[in-house]
Scaffold this active site. Structure first.
Site, PDB file in Angstrom:
ATOM      1  CE  LYS A  39      15.777   9.688  -8.580  1.00 32.54           C
ATOM      2  NZ  LYS A  39      14.988  10.891  -8.860  1.00 32.54           N
ATOM      3  CE1 TYR A 266      -2.193 -11.526  12.390  1.00 30.80           C
ATOM      4  CE2 TYR A 266      -0.619 -11.095  10.617  1.00 30.80           C
ATOM      5  CZ  TYR A 266      -0.893 -11.369  11.955  1.00 30.80           C
ATOM      6  OH  TYR A 266       0.146 -11.482  12.857  1.00 30.80           O
ATOM      7  CG  MET A 314       6.882  -7.029   8.873  1.00 29.32           C
ATOM      8  SD  MET A 314       7.258  -6.461  10.549  1.00 29.32           S
ATOM      9  CE  MET A 314       6.016  -5.176  10.741  1.00 29.32           C
TER      10      MET A 314
END
Length: 376
Positions: A39, A266, A314
């Site tokens: 899974k 950032y 990201m």
């Protein structure tokens, strides 16, 4: 695409996976079938890739979390039993039959729903022995036995889940032993009533590794199959040697200098306390590297430990490679795996991120391509 052309990728060691299968099979014994949990994209390893390798090693039974996961395996040519451990909506009952998936009876009223579908469905009966999640209470043997009276249900198994089998305290051990005992009592009561012909299973990874003396028809290894424990501090009773299957790597995109007092990333959360050499790496949280490792995690570059500095983005992150000689664009940054004589385990990375390896691995992004290789 060759490895040299990838920005971030996952390597899967076939030999380690097959080694782990042999080790776990040795622990559970010859009379117990392994029913690996594939899974969550095989805990981030790639469900199709992993299931194919396991099928080639003689594994014929698999566990998934949803009908969609089971359908994906069938579409890839995986045969044998595929057990859905969770709930499936009635709107997908057609798919259960079409793809020959085995559905869990998650409670007694759900057995009635499955039966009302009107066509034969293959099922395993879930029994709640103390996790209080899914399953019919083990204390209600009548309710468990009643499932066998419903038409259209082909019942091939019954199972439960252990909830503290990874624990080492006396209290946790007593609770686990009671779960196992209660499960055996249900099996015995069903047999007393003449109900037979079903397989039983209750052990996941830690149930196998900490209660190897317990023997059932099947066992459902998850995280252990992939050669990993949930946390680095976990200890198990079984005499077993597991080998990590997965490595997570990315490329250094460029190297630049940061002057004392300058900040990077950032939010400018990292400020250099002297002249520092930074490597910008082509991987971020979209590739499965948790943002919580910002300013606290690390990677291996050329065998050296390089701290993550600044916020993880990201698609990119920054390493302090001041102490790494000769680092340049194109070098490998290893987040899980080996570099030189050093290694970062998935459990170690997960602990640093404030979670467990199960979550860390299962949340690896789809963007890094999985590459299977063998040492032979």
């Amino acid at each position: 695409m060759s490895v040299e052309k990838r920005r971030a990728w996952i390597e899967l060691d076939e030999d380690s996976l097959l080694h782990n299968v042999r080790e776990l099979q040795r622990v559970v014994g010859r009379d117990c079938r392994l029913m690996p949990a594939v899974k969550a994209n095989a805990y981030g390893h790639g469900d199709v890739e992993t299931a194919r390798l396991l099928a080639g090693a003689g594994i014929s039974d698999f566990c998934v979390a949803s009908a969609d996961e089971g359908i994906r395996l069938r579409a890839a040519g995986i045969s044998g039993q595929i057990l859905i451990l969770g709930y499936t909506l009635p709107a997908q009952f057609d798919a259960l039959r079409e793809y020959d998936l085995t559905q869990t009876v998650v409670e007694d009223s759900y057995a009635q729903e499955l039966s009302a579908y009107g066509r034969e469905l293959r099922v395993h009966v879930g029994v709640d022995t103390g996790m209080h999640r899914l399953g019919i209470p083990a204390s209600d043997a009548d309710a468990v036995a009643s499932v066998w009276r419903f038409p259209n249900l082909k019942i091939t198994g019954m199972f439960s889940h252990l909830c503290v089998s990874d624990g080492t305290t006396e209290e946790e051990r007593r609770y686990t032993e009671k779960q196992i005992s209660d499960f055996r009592k249900v099996i015995g009561e069903l047999r007393r009533r003449g109900i037979r012909g079903f397989e039983s299973h209750i052990q996941g990874s830690y149930g196998i590794l900490n209660y190897p003396e317990e023997k059932f028809d099947c066992a459902r290894p998850g995280i252990a199959l992939y050669g990993v424990l949930s946390l680095p501090s976990d200890r198990v009773r079984a005499d077993v040697t597991l080998s990590p299957v997965l490595s997570l790597k990315a490329r250094v995109g460029c190297v630049r200098m940061l002057k004392e007092g300058e900040s990077a990333g950032y939010g400018l959360t990292y400020t250099a306390d002297g002249e520092r050499k930074l490597a910008i790496v082509c991987a971020g949280y979209a590739d499965g590297i948790p943002r919580s490792l910002s300013n606290r995690g690390y990677a291996l570059v050329r065998g050296y430990r390089a701290p993550i500095v600044g916020r993880i983005c990201m698609d990119q992150l920054t390493l302090d490679v001041t102490e790494v000689p000769g680092v340049r664009a194109g070098d490998e940054a290893v987040f899980i795996g080996k570099s030189g004589g050093r290694e970062i385990g998935a459990a170690e990375m997960a602990e640093c991120a404030g979670t467990i390896s199960n979550e860390l691995l299962s949340r690896l992004g789809q963007r890094p391509e999985r590459i299977c290789f063998t040492h032979i």
